[in-house]
Design an enzyme around this catalytic site. Structure first.
Site, PDB file in Angstrom:
ATOM      1  CE  LYS A  85      -4.307  -1.844   1.871  1.00  0.00           C
ATOM      2  NZ  LYS A  85      -5.285  -1.837   2.980  1.00  0.00           N
ATOM      3  NE  ARG A 145      -7.712  -8.266   1.021  1.00  0.00           N
ATOM      4  CZ  ARG A 145      -7.404  -7.412   0.053  1.00  0.00           C
ATOM      5  NH1 ARG A 145      -6.438  -6.521   0.242  1.00  0.00           N
ATOM      6  NH2 ARG A 145      -8.050  -7.443  -1.103  1.00  0.00           N
TER       7      ARG A 145
END
Length: 261
Positions: free
Chosen positions: A204, A238
């Site tokens: 991210k 995740r």
């Protein structure tokens, strides 16, 4: 939890696994590398993402869910906020609902209660299309804590069992760089809920913006984030890079239990 985004516009693997055959092969690879969960998404939730129709989302995810359910003994997670997609996905073999909107869409709470499968309640300030436009908090940890408290109460009132709830602080969803790292640093404060924590920070912008790395160059930073999150109480991770993440977690686990090796 290995990520398979069956979308043309996801931030990391956008378009790469939108073709069914390639998505199946990618899921096979993640399971072979040791993934316990496969998280399937048919609608991008990256900053600025636009919504897709129910029919289009179903066309993207249902064939892949059916394939994984037939060929692998793993948990299948459906990454969606739409009640109709939740129902169709569970009927096709999914056994976990991962909702970035925290079951706040119309009918989502009732559908999750009806399906009676584990659900992940994620915090997000705003919506994907606008969430990164100047997000503000008085205290990001306190605000996420209050959100979790309210959503747990709403879930219980809707008939969702507490043992079916998982929490996700929502790294990158309506948070600045400093918000994300404060959440990571104080992650252990969410253990007060005594519920599993799902952590999603793989590749991210909180990694890229800090290190000035492109999406394909964020592995080391992502692994550092997973290690820190695991040390602060994270339970499910995740990730895009299953094999490398498991290596990091195994080394951490061995260091904590070396006397038993």
């Amino acid at each position: 939890m290995g990520i398979v985004n069956v979308t043309p516009d996801s931030f990391s693997d956008g378009g790469q696994f939108s073709l069914f055959q390639r998505a199946c092969e990618h899921a096979d690879k993640m399971v072979a590398h040791g993934a316990s969960f496969i998280d399937i998404g048919g609608e991008s939730t990256r900053p600025g993402a636009v919504n897709v129709s129910i029919d289009e989302e179903l066309q993207r995810v249902i064939p892949l869910i059916e394939y994984i359910a037939k060929h692998h003994d793993v948990w299948i997670s459906i990454d969606t906020s739409k009640p109709a997609v939740m129902k169709a996905a569970v009927n096709a073999g999914a056994n976990f609902i991962n909702d970035v909107r925290g079951l706040q869409e119309f009918g989502a709470l009732e559908m999750a209660a009806e399906l009676d499968v584990p659900v992940c309640i994620m915090h997000m300030q705003g919506q994907p299309s606008t969430m990164q436009i100047s997000p503000e908090y008085s205290d990001v940890v306190a605000d996420v804590h209050a959100f979790f408290k309210a959503r747990i109460h709403a879930c219980l009132n809707a008939g969702i069992k507490r043992e079916n709830m998982i929490l996700d602080p929502g790294f990158g969803f309506g948070k600045t760089l400093s918000h994300n790292y404060e959440l990571l640093n104080r992650l252990d404060e969410f253990q007060v809920f005594d519920l599993p924590l799902l952590i999603g920070l793989s590749r991210k912008s909180m990694i890229g913006d800090l290190l000035h790395r492109g999406v394909s160059e964020r592995l080391a930073g992502s692994l550092a984030g997973v290690l820190l999150a695991a040390q602060r109480g994270g339970d499910i991770f995740r990730v895009h890079d299953v094999c490398q993440t498991l290596d990091v977690l195994k080394v951490m686990d061995a260091s904590e239990h070396y006397q038993h090796l």
